[in-house]
Design a protein around this motif. Structure first.
Motif, PDB file in Angstrom:
ATOM      1  N   PHE A 174      62.490 102.923 -14.455  1.00  0.00           N
ATOM      2  CA  PHE A 174      63.858 102.838 -14.952  1.00  0.00           C
ATOM      3  C   PHE A 174      64.513 104.211 -14.911  1.00  0.00           C
ATOM      4  N   ALA A 175      65.669 104.284 -14.249  1.00  0.00           N
ATOM      5  CA  ALA A 175      66.374 105.557 -14.149  1.00  0.00           C
ATOM      6  C   ALA A 175      67.021 105.941 -15.478  1.00  0.00           C
ATOM      7  N   GLY A 176      67.507 104.948 -16.225  1.00  0.00           N
ATOM      8  CA  GLY A 176      68.160 105.224 -17.499  1.00  0.00           C
ATOM      9  C   GLY A 176      67.257 104.912 -18.676  1.00  0.00           C
ATOM     10  N   ASP A 177      67.872 104.818 -19.846  1.00  0.00           N
ATOM     11  CA  ASP A 177      67.114 104.509 -21.054  1.00  0.00           C
ATOM     12  C   ASP A 177      66.651 103.055 -21.017  1.00  0.00           C
ATOM     13  N   CYS A 178      65.413 102.837 -21.434  1.00  0.00           N
ATOM     14  CA  CYS A 178      64.873 101.487 -21.510  1.00  0.00           C
ATOM     15  C   CYS A 178      63.757 101.480 -22.536  1.00  0.00           C
ATOM     16  N   ASP A 179      63.691 100.419 -23.314  1.00  0.00           N
ATOM     17  CA  ASP A 179      62.617 100.270 -24.293  1.00  0.00           C
ATOM     18  C   ASP A 179      61.377  99.769 -23.555  1.00  0.00           C
ATOM     19  N   THR A 180      60.622 100.714 -22.994  1.00  0.00           N
ATOM     20  CA  THR A 180      59.459 100.327 -22.191  1.00  0.00           C
ATOM     21  C   THR A 180      58.401  99.629 -23.041  1.00  0.00           C
ATOM     22  N   GLY A 181      58.350  99.930 -24.333  1.00  0.00           N
ATOM     23  CA  GLY A 181      57.408  99.247 -25.207  1.00  0.00           C
ATOM     24  C   GLY A 181      57.723  97.763 -25.305  1.00  0.00           C
ATOM     25  N   PHE A 182      59.026  97.430 -25.394  1.00  0.00           N
ATOM     26  CA  PHE A 182      59.440  96.032 -25.445  1.00  0.00           C
ATOM     27  C   PHE A 182      59.114  95.326 -24.132  1.00  0.00           C
ATOM     28  N   VAL A 183      59.333  96.013 -23.015  1.00  0.00           N
ATOM     29  CA  VAL A 183      59.008  95.432 -21.707  1.00  0.00           C
ATOM     30  C   VAL A 183      57.529  95.087 -21.643  1.00  0.00           C
ATOM     31  N   GLN A 184      56.675  96.040 -22.011  1.00  0.00           N
ATOM     32  CA  GLN A 184      55.233  95.809 -21.947  1.00  0.00           C
ATOM     33  C   GLN A 184      54.792  94.716 -22.920  1.00  0.00           C
ATOM     34  N   GLU A 185      55.376  94.706 -24.111  1.00  0.00           N
ATOM     35  CA  GLU A 185      55.021  93.704 -25.115  1.00  0.00           C
ATOM     36  C   GLU A 185      55.392  92.301 -24.643  1.00  0.00           C
ATOM     37  N   THR A 186      56.574  92.164 -24.027  1.00  0.00           N
ATOM     38  CA  THR A 186      57.034  90.857 -23.550  1.00  0.00           C
ATOM     39  C   THR A 186      56.148  90.356 -22.415  1.00  0.00           C
ATOM     40  N   ILE A 187      55.833  91.231 -21.483  1.00  0.00           N
ATOM     41  CA  ILE A 187      54.981  90.836 -20.358  1.00  0.00           C
ATOM     42  C   ILE A 187      53.599  90.428 -20.852  1.00  0.00           C
ATOM     43  N   ALA A 188      53.022  91.223 -21.738  1.00  0.00           N
ATOM     44  CA  ALA A 188      51.692  90.897 -22.265  1.00  0.00           C
ATOM     45  C   ALA A 188      51.709  89.577 -23.029  1.00  0.00           C
ATOM     46  N   GLY A 189      52.784  89.330 -23.800  1.00  0.00           N
ATOM     47  CA  GLY A 189      52.878  88.110 -24.590  1.00  0.00           C
ATOM     48  C   GLY A 189      52.966  86.853 -23.746  1.00  0.00           C
ATOM     49  N   SER A 190      53.488  86.966 -22.517  1.00  0.00           N
ATOM     50  CA  SER A 190      53.587  85.800 -21.632  1.00  0.00           C
ATOM     51  C   SER A 190      52.240  85.422 -21.024  1.00  0.00           C
ATOM     52  N   ARG A 191      51.251  86.261 -21.231  1.00  0.00           N
ATOM     53  CA  ARG A 191      49.891  86.054 -20.707  1.00  0.00           C
ATOM     54  C   ARG A 191      49.942  85.721 -19.205  1.00  0.00           C
ATOM     55  N   PRO A 192      50.444  86.646 -18.397  1.00  0.00           N
ATOM     56  CA  PRO A 192      50.573  86.341 -16.968  1.00  0.00           C
ATOM     57  C   PRO A 192      49.219  86.120 -16.299  1.00  0.00           C
ATOM     58  N   GLY A 193      49.203  85.141 -15.420  1.00  0.00           N
ATOM     59  CA  GLY A 193      48.043  84.881 -14.576  1.00  0.00           C
ATOM     60  C   GLY A 193      48.450  84.980 -13.121  1.00  0.00           C
ATOM     61  N   TYR A 194      47.481  84.858 -12.231  1.00  0.00           N
ATOM     62  CA  TYR A 194      47.760  84.939 -10.796  1.00  0.00           C
ATOM     63  C   TYR A 194      46.988  83.830 -10.093  1.00  0.00           C
ATOM     64  N   TYR A 195      47.623  83.182  -9.131  1.00  0.00           N
ATOM     65  CA  TYR A 195      47.010  81.993  -8.521  1.00  0.00           C
ATOM     66  C   TYR A 195      47.101  82.029  -7.001  1.00  0.00           C
ATOM     67  N   LEU A 196      46.240  81.230  -6.385  1.00  0.00           N
ATOM     68  CA  LEU A 196      46.353  80.827  -4.982  1.00  0.00           C
ATOM     69  C   LEU A 196      46.527  79.321  -4.989  1.00  0.00           C
ATOM     70  N   LEU A 197      47.582  78.866  -4.334  1.00  0.00           N
ATOM     71  CA  LEU A 197      47.823  77.424  -4.211  1.00  0.00           C
ATOM     72  C   LEU A 197      48.105  77.099  -2.752  1.00  0.00           C
ATOM     73  N   ILE A 198      47.466  76.057  -2.269  1.00  0.00           N
ATOM     74  CA  ILE A 198      47.725  75.579  -0.905  1.00  0.00           C
ATOM     75  C   ILE A 198      48.189  74.132  -0.992  1.00  0.00           C
ATOM     76  N   ALA A 199      49.316  73.853  -0.366  1.00  0.00           N
ATOM     77  CA  ALA A 199      49.893  72.517  -0.362  1.00  0.00           C
ATOM     78  C   ALA A 199      50.114  72.064   1.073  1.00  0.00           C
ATOM     79  N   GLY A 200      50.171  70.767   1.276  1.00  0.00           N
ATOM     80  CA  GLY A 200      50.375  70.227   2.612  1.00  0.00           C
ATOM     81  C   GLY A 200      51.619  69.371   2.689  1.00  0.00           C
ATOM     82  N   LYS A 201      52.204  69.344   3.871  1.00  0.00           N
ATOM     83  CA  LYS A 201      53.294  68.401   4.159  1.00  0.00           C
ATOM     84  C   LYS A 201      52.694  67.183   4.833  1.00  0.00           C
ATOM     85  N   PRO A 202      52.765  66.037   4.185  1.00  0.00           N
ATOM     86  CA  PRO A 202      52.123  64.834   4.756  1.00  0.00           C
ATOM     87  C   PRO A 202      52.638  64.503   6.141  1.00  0.00           C
TER      88      PRO A 202
END
Length: 241
Positions: free
Chosen positions: A213-241
């Protein structure tokens, strides 16, 4: 559209310091895993939606596929063309793919679906462009605590994290747009690895976010919000019938 005061994480130097040109957790690990599962034939036509600097396009071509990429970011496309002028990269949006119906054998969207303003429209376009029997490969962040999605959207940045869907919402949208879900794998360990890389590259997560962030930002709030969402990461494969 992105507000001018929102930080475009995917274009930032601090992120690419940790990820390299793939600009996503795990690099090519899940790309290779998906190729093994899909078993595309030599010369199969593959589109990378949200290709960034074209690293995956280059990887797919090196694996014998007829690959091309689209991205909305002129900054990233220019970086890719400087690195490899021969890469077939086009500036376009996932919600409006500049390709004919049933043109592609496969589509990859790695850490990019969550960046699109209209995921329903993007999935509809991917279904249109895929051949019958074609494969859609998605890797992305998902929200394991969907109750914080609205809070994530309010953060002053545009990233896979802020656009993350829940698994249930993603699967519902895929089925609505005509896809059959063939494979789901959780690879949330790759986010932990990326966090470690960010700390290694910048000294701490707080230092990383302050560089973002170039300007002022509450980086603690950013980190807290991201952590609270409990982000996960996935691989998904789908097909077109």
């Amino acid at each position: 559209m992105n507000s001018p005061d929102r930080c475009l994480v995917y274009e930032s130097g601090p992120v690419r310091d940790a990820t390299g040109d793939t600009i996503r957790p795990g690099g090519f690990y899940l790309t290779g895993r998906a190729l093994g599962y899909c078993a595309f034939g030599p010369g199969a036509k593959i589109l990378d939606v949200g290709c960034g600097t074209g690293a995956t396009v280059e990887y797919l071509i090196d694996n014998g596929l007829d690959a091309s990429g689209i991205d909305r970011s002129g900054v990233l496309l220019e970086a890719g063309r400087l690195r490899n002028p021969g890469l077939p990269l086009i500036q376009a949006r996932g919600e409006s793919l500049p390709f004919a119906d049933s043109e592609m054998d496969g589509i990859f969207a790695e850490c990019s679906l969550s960046l699109m303003s209209d995921t329903h429209r993007a999935l509809s376009e991917m279904h249109r462009v895929l051949k019958s029997g074609g494969r859609l490969v998605l890797t992305d962040v998902y929200a394991r605590n969907p109750g914080l999605q609205e809070k994530l959207r309010s953060l002053p940045l545009t990233s896979c994290l802020t656009g993350a869907l829940s698994r249930e919402e993603l699967e519902r949208k895929l089925v609505f747009n005509g896809f059959d879900i063939m494979l789901w794998e959780d690879h949330s360990n790759l986010l932990k690895d990326l966090t470690a890389r960010l700390i290694w590259s910048h000294g701490s997560l707080d230092s990383f976010w302050r560089k973002m962030f170039a300007g002022d930002c509450d980086t603690g709030f950013v980190q807290e919000t991201i952590a609270g969402s409990r982000p996960g990461y996935y691989l998904l494969i789908a097909g077109k019938p």
